[in-house]
Design a protein around this motif. Structure first.
Motif, short mmCIF file in Angstrom:
data_model
loop_
_atom_site.label_atom_id
_atom_site.label_comp_id
_atom_site.label_asym_id
_atom_site.label_seq_id
_atom_site.Cartn_x
_atom_site.Cartn_y
_atom_site.Cartn_z
N GLY A 155 25.08 -1.95 -49.32
CA GLY A 155 25.23 -1.29 -50.62
C GLY A 155 24.17 -0.25 -50.89
O GLY A 155 23.62 -0.18 -51.99
N ASN A 156 23.82 0.56 -49.87
CA ASN A 156 22.79 1.59 -50.03
C ASN A 156 21.45 1.02 -50.49
O ASN A 156 20.71 1.64 -51.24
CB ASN A 156 23.25 2.68 -51.02
CG ASN A 156 24.46 3.45 -50.52
OD1 ASN A 156 24.55 3.75 -49.32
ND2 ASN A 156 25.39 3.75 -51.40
N GLY A 157 21.18 -0.20 -50.04
CA GLY A 157 19.90 -0.83 -50.36
C GLY A 157 19.87 -1.56 -51.68
O GLY A 157 18.83 -2.07 -52.09
N SER A 158 21.02 -1.65 -52.36
CA SER A 158 21.05 -2.33 -53.66
C SER A 158 21.48 -3.79 -53.54
O SER A 158 21.42 -4.54 -54.52
CB SER A 158 21.99 -1.60 -54.62
OG SER A 158 23.33 -1.62 -54.12
N ARG A 159 21.95 -4.17 -52.35
CA ARG A 159 22.34 -5.55 -52.11
C ARG A 159 21.76 -6.01 -50.79
O ARG A 159 21.49 -5.22 -49.90
CB ARG A 159 23.86 -5.70 -52.08
CG ARG A 159 24.52 -5.80 -53.45
CD ARG A 159 25.98 -6.19 -53.31
NE ARG A 159 26.58 -6.52 -54.58
CZ ARG A 159 27.13 -5.62 -55.40
NH1 ARG A 159 27.12 -4.36 -55.06
NH2 ARG A 159 27.67 -5.99 -56.54
N ALA A 160 21.59 -7.32 -50.68
CA ALA A 160 21.07 -7.88 -49.44
C ALA A 160 21.74 -9.23 -49.20
O ALA A 160 21.94 -10.02 -50.13
CB ALA A 160 19.56 -8.06 -49.51
N SER A 161 22.10 -9.48 -47.95
CA SER A 161 22.61 -10.78 -47.56
C SER A 161 21.45 -11.58 -46.98
O SER A 161 20.89 -11.21 -45.94
CB SER A 161 23.72 -10.62 -46.52
OG SER A 161 24.15 -11.89 -46.06
N VAL A 162 21.07 -12.64 -47.66
CA VAL A 162 19.94 -13.47 -47.25
C VAL A 162 20.47 -14.81 -46.75
O VAL A 162 21.25 -15.47 -47.44
CB VAL A 162 18.96 -13.71 -48.42
CG1 VAL A 162 17.82 -14.63 -47.98
CG2 VAL A 162 18.42 -12.39 -48.93
N SER A 163 20.05 -15.20 -45.57
CA SER A 163 20.47 -16.50 -45.04
C SER A 163 19.26 -17.28 -44.57
O SER A 163 18.24 -16.70 -44.19
CB SER A 163 21.45 -16.32 -43.87
OG SER A 163 20.85 -15.63 -42.79
N PHE A 164 19.36 -18.61 -44.63
CA PHE A 164 18.31 -19.47 -44.11
C PHE A 164 18.83 -20.88 -43.94
O PHE A 164 19.88 -21.25 -44.51
CB PHE A 164 17.05 -19.46 -44.99
CG PHE A 164 17.29 -19.57 -46.47
CD1 PHE A 164 17.63 -20.77 -47.07
CD2 PHE A 164 17.16 -18.44 -47.28
CE1 PHE A 164 17.83 -20.86 -48.43
CE2 PHE A 164 17.36 -18.52 -48.65
CZ PHE A 164 17.69 -19.74 -49.23
N CYS A 165 18.12 -21.65 -43.14
CA CYS A 165 18.45 -23.06 -42.92
C CYS A 165 17.64 -23.94 -43.87
O CYS A 165 16.53 -23.58 -44.27
CB CYS A 165 18.13 -23.46 -41.48
SG CYS A 165 19.28 -22.80 -40.25
N ASP A 166 18.20 -25.09 -44.18
CA ASP A 166 17.52 -26.06 -45.03
C ASP A 166 17.55 -27.44 -44.37
O ASP A 166 18.63 -27.96 -44.08
CB ASP A 166 18.20 -26.12 -46.40
CG ASP A 166 17.68 -27.22 -47.31
OD1 ASP A 166 16.55 -27.69 -47.08
OD2 ASP A 166 18.40 -27.61 -48.25
N ASP A 167 16.39 -28.00 -44.13
CA ASP A 167 16.24 -29.34 -43.56
C ASP A 167 15.87 -30.29 -44.68
O ASP A 167 14.76 -30.23 -45.23
CB ASP A 167 15.16 -29.30 -42.48
CG ASP A 167 14.89 -30.68 -41.87
OD1 ASP A 167 15.45 -31.68 -42.33
OD2 ASP A 167 14.08 -30.75 -40.91
N ASP A 168 16.80 -31.17 -45.03
CA ASP A 168 16.58 -32.14 -46.11
C ASP A 168 16.35 -33.56 -45.58
O ASP A 168 16.55 -34.54 -46.29
CB ASP A 168 17.79 -32.17 -47.06
CG ASP A 168 17.79 -30.99 -48.02
OD1 ASP A 168 16.88 -30.15 -47.92
OD2 ASP A 168 18.70 -30.91 -48.87
N SER A 169 15.93 -33.67 -44.33
CA SER A 169 15.76 -35.00 -43.74
C SER A 169 14.66 -35.81 -44.40
O SER A 169 14.61 -37.04 -44.27
CB SER A 169 15.49 -34.88 -42.23
OG SER A 169 14.32 -34.11 -41.98
N LYS A 170 13.76 -35.13 -45.13
CA LYS A 170 12.69 -35.84 -45.85
C LYS A 170 12.78 -35.60 -47.35
O LYS A 170 11.80 -35.72 -48.08
CB LYS A 170 11.32 -35.39 -45.32
CG LYS A 170 11.11 -35.75 -43.85
CD LYS A 170 9.73 -35.32 -43.37
CE LYS A 170 9.53 -35.69 -41.90
NZ LYS A 170 8.20 -35.25 -41.40
#
Length: 224
Positions: A155-170
């Motif tokens: 989006g011409n720098g107005s949007r970003a797709s952010v992804s990440f992993c989440d470890d909830d084992s603790k």
């Protein structure tokens, strides 16, 4: 006590769409039962003047302070691009704000509304997650570990797709009244993959808000 879940096939398809467009998405829609009998983890945004744009240094951000028995760890490198770094920081702040609403037992808390776009699926998702904890009489304890962060601009720098992993084992639920920790055996249900579309604020320069969110449960690719 896990909260965010989507059927895997749906989540993967949605992720692909997000990466291509960085503007589509959907709210967590499953009623699956994870830890604590099926907890899946949004109202009014802070008012801002449409005529006056705030600089990043002027933004009054919510103060999010957690009890000593809970913490969130973000294991990642800092993006060199300023916009990518800002979008990633506020995606993390959005997730923090959901947890803060749970700790405060307030499904209408202003923190997650500050970090989400009014009317977007991310805000509705946050409210649903918090409300289910409140209804169940649960809060949170333990450690959440977030890794493998990735940011893609659109989006011409107005949007970003952010992804990440989440470890909830603790990470566990805890009964508010009795303070009993509801521990569970480690399993694939401890792992999640997040995809959040962040939108640059037009009123506050440097602020990014979560517009849409997709969460894949049993994300075994996120195991260490």
């Amino acid at each position: 006590m896990k909260r965010r879940s989507l059927p895997v096939a749906v989540a993967l398809a949605a992720t692909a769409t997000l990466l291509l467009t960085a503007c589509s998405g959907g709210e967590d829609s499953s009623n699956d039962s994870d830890k604590i009998a099926g907890v899946d983890r949004g109202g009014t945004a802070p008012s801002t003047s449409p005529t006056a744009s705030k600089n990043v240094s002027d933004i009054k951000r919510p103060k999010l302070t957690f009890p000593s028995d809970f913490r969130m760890e973000f294991d990642r490198a800092e993006p060199s691009d300023a916009k990518q770094a800002a979008a990633l920081h506020d995606a993390e702040n959005f997730v923090r704000a959901i947890n803060y609403g749970i700790v405060q037992q307030d499904a209408e808390h202003s923190a997650y509304k500050f970090y989400s776009t009014p009317g977007g699926s991310a805000q509705a998702y946050a409210k649903k997650q918090i409300q289910q904890y409140v209804d169940g009489g649960w809060t949170i304890t333990g450690v959440q570990r977030y890794t493998r962060a990735k940011v893609e601009m659109a989006g011409n720098g107005s949007r970003a797709s952010v992804s990440f992993c989440d470890d909830d084992s603790k990470f566990y639920g805890k009964e508010v009244k009795t303070q009993k920790v509801l521990k569970t055996e480690p399993s694939d249900k401890d792992y999640y993959f997040f995809e959040i579309v962040m939108q640059a604020s037009k009123e506050a320069k440097g602020l990014w808000t979560a517009e849409t969110i997709e969460v894949q449960k049993e994300a075994t690719q996120c195991k260490a």
